[in-house]
Write a protein that holds these residues in place. Sequence first.
Motif, PDB file in Angstrom:
ATOM      1  N   MET A  24       0.842  -1.185   0.000  1.00  0.00           N
ATOM      2  CA  MET A  24       0.000   0.000   0.000  1.00  0.00           C
ATOM      3  C   MET A  24       0.883   1.243   0.000  1.00  0.00           C
ATOM      4  N   TYR A  25       0.277   2.434   0.128  1.00  0.00           N
ATOM      5  CA  TYR A  25       1.108   3.630   0.177  1.00  0.00           C
ATOM      6  C   TYR A  25       1.945   3.606   1.450  1.00  0.00           C
ATOM      7  N   ALA A  26       1.477   2.847   2.445  1.00  0.00           N
ATOM      8  CA  ALA A  26       2.297   2.630   3.632  1.00  0.00           C
ATOM      9  C   ALA A  26       2.544   1.126   3.730  1.00  0.00           C
ATOM     10  N   GLN A  27       3.788   0.729   3.518  1.00  0.00           N
ATOM     11  CA  GLN A  27       4.116  -0.701   3.538  1.00  0.00           C
ATOM     12  C   GLN A  27       5.096  -0.987   4.661  1.00  0.00           C
ATOM     13  N   MET A  28       5.006  -2.192   5.217  1.00  0.00           N
ATOM     14  CA  MET A  28       6.007  -2.680   6.163  1.00  0.00           C
ATOM     15  C   MET A  28       6.256  -1.699   7.315  1.00  0.00           C
ATOM     16  N   ILE A  29       5.163  -1.186   7.852  1.00  0.00           N
ATOM     17  CA  ILE A  29       5.315  -0.255   8.971  1.00  0.00           C
ATOM     18  C   ILE A  29       5.672  -1.052  10.232  1.00  0.00           C
ATOM     19  N   GLN A  30       6.786  -0.703  10.840  1.00  0.00           N
ATOM     20  CA  GLN A  30       7.238  -1.422  12.040  1.00  0.00           C
ATOM     21  C   GLN A  30       6.515  -0.864  13.271  1.00  0.00           C
ATOM     22  N   SER A  31       6.022  -1.722  14.103  1.00  0.00           N
ATOM     23  CA  SER A  31       5.444  -1.225  15.360  1.00  0.00           C
ATOM     24  C   SER A  31       6.459  -1.484  16.473  1.00  0.00           C
ATOM     25  N   THR A  32       6.004  -1.413  17.705  1.00  0.00           N
ATOM     26  CA  THR A  32       6.922  -1.635  18.822  1.00  0.00           C
ATOM     27  C   THR A  32       7.479  -3.053  18.822  1.00  0.00           C
ATOM     28  N   GLY A  33       6.726  -3.952  18.182  1.00  0.00           N
ATOM     29  CA  GLY A  33       7.197  -5.321  18.052  1.00  0.00           C
ATOM     30  C   GLY A  33       7.115  -6.133  19.328  1.00  0.00           C
ATOM     31  N   LYS A  34       6.418  -5.607  20.308  1.00  0.00           N
ATOM     32  CA  LYS A  34       6.381  -6.315  21.595  1.00  0.00           C
ATOM     33  C   LYS A  34       5.131  -7.171  21.775  1.00  0.00           C
ATOM     34  N   GLY A  35       4.299  -7.182  20.756  1.00  0.00           N
ATOM     35  CA  GLY A  35       3.057  -7.930  20.906  1.00  0.00           C
ATOM     36  C   GLY A  35       2.013  -7.043  21.547  1.00  0.00           C
ATOM     37  N   VAL A  36       0.777  -7.505  21.477  1.00  0.00           N
ATOM     38  CA  VAL A  36      -0.329  -6.663  21.936  1.00  0.00           C
ATOM     39  C   VAL A  36      -0.669  -6.991  23.385  1.00  0.00           C
ATOM     40  N   MET A  55      -6.679  -1.369   9.104  1.00  0.00           N
ATOM     41  CA  MET A  55      -8.040  -1.863   9.260  1.00  0.00           C
ATOM     42  C   MET A  55      -8.229  -3.274   8.723  1.00  0.00           C
ATOM     43  N   ASN A  56      -7.389  -3.680   7.764  1.00  0.00           N
ATOM     44  CA  ASN A  56      -7.555  -5.002   7.161  1.00  0.00           C
ATOM     45  C   ASN A  56      -6.186  -5.628   6.941  1.00  0.00           C
ATOM     46  N   GLY A  57      -6.175  -6.969   6.850  1.00  0.00           N
ATOM     47  CA  GLY A  57      -4.928  -7.679   6.574  1.00  0.00           C
ATOM     48  C   GLY A  57      -4.502  -7.475   5.122  1.00  0.00           C
ATOM     49  N   ASN A  58      -3.201  -7.609   4.873  1.00  0.00           N
ATOM     50  CA  ASN A  58      -2.671  -7.399   3.521  1.00  0.00           C
ATOM     51  C   ASN A  58      -3.247  -8.399   2.521  1.00  0.00           C
ATOM     52  N   ASP A  59      -3.332  -9.666   2.934  1.00  0.00           N
ATOM     53  CA  ASP A  59      -3.838 -10.694   2.004  1.00  0.00           C
ATOM     54  C   ASP A  59      -5.306 -10.475   1.673  1.00  0.00           C
ATOM     55  N   GLU A  60      -6.031 -10.053   2.680  1.00  0.00           N
ATOM     56  CA  GLU A  60      -7.464  -9.801   2.487  1.00  0.00           C
ATOM     57  C   GLU A  60      -7.688  -8.696   1.442  1.00  0.00           C
ATOM     58  N   LEU A  61      -6.894  -7.604   1.570  1.00  0.00           N
ATOM     59  CA  LEU A  61      -7.044  -6.492   0.627  1.00  0.00           C
ATOM     60  C   LEU A  61      -6.567  -6.884  -0.764  1.00  0.00           C
ATOM     61  N   VAL A  82      -0.722  -6.962  13.923  1.00  0.00           N
ATOM     62  CA  VAL A  82      -1.694  -7.228  14.994  1.00  0.00           C
ATOM     63  C   VAL A  82      -1.833  -5.988  15.877  1.00  0.00           C
ATOM     64  N   GLN A  83      -0.704  -5.391  16.231  1.00  0.00           N
ATOM     65  CA  GLN A  83      -0.754  -4.185  17.071  1.00  0.00           C
ATOM     66  C   GLN A  83      -1.453  -3.041  16.343  1.00  0.00           C
ATOM     67  N   SER A  84      -1.083  -2.842  15.067  1.00  0.00           N
ATOM     68  CA  SER A  84      -1.692  -1.742  14.305  1.00  0.00           C
ATOM     69  C   SER A  84      -3.195  -1.936  14.164  1.00  0.00           C
ATOM     70  N   MET A  85      -3.599  -3.209  14.020  1.00  0.00           N
ATOM     71  CA  MET A  85      -5.036  -3.460  13.885  1.00  0.00           C
ATOM     72  C   MET A  85      -5.750  -3.232  15.213  1.00  0.00           C
ATOM     73  N   ALA A  86      -5.092  -3.576  16.325  1.00  0.00           N
ATOM     74  CA  ALA A  86      -5.700  -3.327  17.637  1.00  0.00           C
ATOM     75  C   ALA A  86      -5.880  -1.814  17.840  1.00  0.00           C
ATOM     76  N   TRP A  87      -4.949  -1.033  17.317  1.00  0.00           N
ATOM     77  CA  TRP A  87      -5.052   0.430  17.440  1.00  0.00           C
ATOM     78  C   TRP A  87      -5.942   1.049  16.364  1.00  0.00           C
ATOM     79  N   LYS A  88      -6.422   0.226  15.472  1.00  0.00           N
ATOM     80  CA  LYS A  88      -7.227   0.686  14.321  1.00  0.00           C
ATOM     81  C   LYS A  88      -6.502   1.754  13.500  1.00  0.00           C
ATOM     82  N   ILE A  89      -5.209   1.521  13.291  1.00  0.00           N
ATOM     83  CA  ILE A  89      -4.532   2.369  12.302  1.00  0.00           C
ATOM     84  C   ILE A  89      -4.232   1.524  11.067  1.00  0.00           C
TER      85      ILE A  89
END
Lengths: 330, 252
Positions: A1-13, A234-240, A225-232
């Motif tokens: 997407m226009y934003a790809q491979m965004i790294q989160s904290t990586g610590k799990g939700v 909204m959908n998985g890459n494969d789904e889109l 998983v973290q980004s989806m929990a924060w709703k930033i």
Amino acid sequence: MYAQMIQSTGKGVKTLDEMDPQERAFQERINAGGKIEPKDWMPDGYRKNLIRQIGQHAHSEVVGQLPEGNWITRAPTLERKAILLAKVQDEAGHGLYLYCAAETLGITRDEMYEALHEGRMKYSSIFNYPTLTWADMGAVGWLVDGAAIMNQVPLQRTSYGPYARAMVRICKEESFHQRQGFDIMMKMVNGTAAQKKMAQDALNRMWFPSLMMFGPSDEDSVHSVQSMAWKIKMNGNDELRQKFVDQTVPQAEYLGLTIPDETIKWNEEKGGYDFAQPDWTEFFDVLRGNGPCNQERLQTRKSAWEDGAWVREGMLAHAAKKRATRLAAE
Amino acid sequence: MSNAALFQTLLRLGDNTLVLGHRVSEWCGKAPVLEEDIALANTALDLIGQTQMWLGYAAEIENEGRSADDLAMLRDVWDFRNILMVERPNLDFGHTMMRQFLFDAYHRTLLTALKDSTNPRIAEIAAKAVKEATYHFERSAETVIALGDGTPESHEFMQNGLNLLWPFTGEMFECDAIDAEMAAAGVIPDPISLRDTWIALVSDTLTEATLAIPQDDFAHKGGRTGRQHTEHLGHLLTQMQWLQRAYPGANW
């Protein structure tokens, strides 16, 4: 997407029970569909992630002017030239709203540019592919804007208020962009043999890079998983990606063009098409800077910034003089 | 009033906006700040829109089955009737904005007068275009003031741009037999009559911008009459007309 491979904290939700009261209230508000606004408290990870994501999106809009700008001066008719100018102007406008949205999180546009120029921030992999014929203007609108819309429509409901509101306006314009791209393709496939060849060639080159826009499978990604929990996100890459393929295959058939994937087949059971994955080695190469146009795109942006330094300094100096004159008069 | 003279007049109007619109569009994605990217694309878009109106009308008047696109994409250098200034390469941002400013001040003055043309189509197009030209003028004048009166470096860029462009401004006010015929019929103002308004507009802004108007009034000419364009126009056309030339008769 226009934003790809965004790294989160990586610590799990964290679960709600693991959160302190402040963070828990924040997460509960998101779960209830509420919006987070700039002055609200937010976890550092949320802020950092959003800056990366919105910043990358903004950079994509700005760098995305270049592959289309490549054809503005060669547009075949006055009307096509006007439409393409309007479209590129919209994209620069999208960049502007998005930088403004990111700035509400405590970073400046200049800092984001610096990160882009130094390679610390990215833009979408798709803009590192060349636009070689006029049909590419059609394919970019049809496929690239089409893929972008898949992701951006749900982002209108994202949890961060300024981002969600920017996305509402962006989506309206993107859908016009996609239609104009499809319209170019229609003209090409109904045109001369050379035009049909251009249209097929554009699809051949753009198909897999368009699928890459959604990013690699994120089934097991902690970041997603973290980004989806924060709703930033909204959908998985494969789904889109699946949704995009399902939408695009019938459009290609309507155009009489062949998608460069012999394995594409309707799967009754899943209610969607089976299709081949893009070459993910190529995707990672492009992200590492080895795409066909990475060097030129970034250099063009850096040169524009460096060559324009005297303009920005001049404007600031004049504004300061005017302010001083005004103050002296008061 | 002859249709041949009217056709030439419309080409002069439409070729100015076409060629300048093309030049401005070359900035796409490369401006010094994002707001300027948007503004430059917007200016180019307005100019191309005006071109469609002027050349569309020119094609009707010519009545030989050519369209506005045919006129834009299939004429060679000697048939273009734009002033030389608009075909000059962009060079740096200062030169680009100075060219825009000098043109906008002229364009606004000309279009304001054309609103009262005895030719209703011209009056109608001018009424629409003058709103855009007025806005372009306000923006380019502000930029010229800010950069002229900015830093010593930005001042130098703007003064250099002005010095390079000044000898190309005289052509805007030249009057030939075609202009005389059109002016006599009240279709256009006498070009010479626009000069005082233009010089007043330009002088006010340049003074505020702390820039010095060159004292030499030598004028390069030959674009409006088609007698002799600069070498730059041919290169511009090779790009602008390439698809139409390479794939004749295709629909896009």
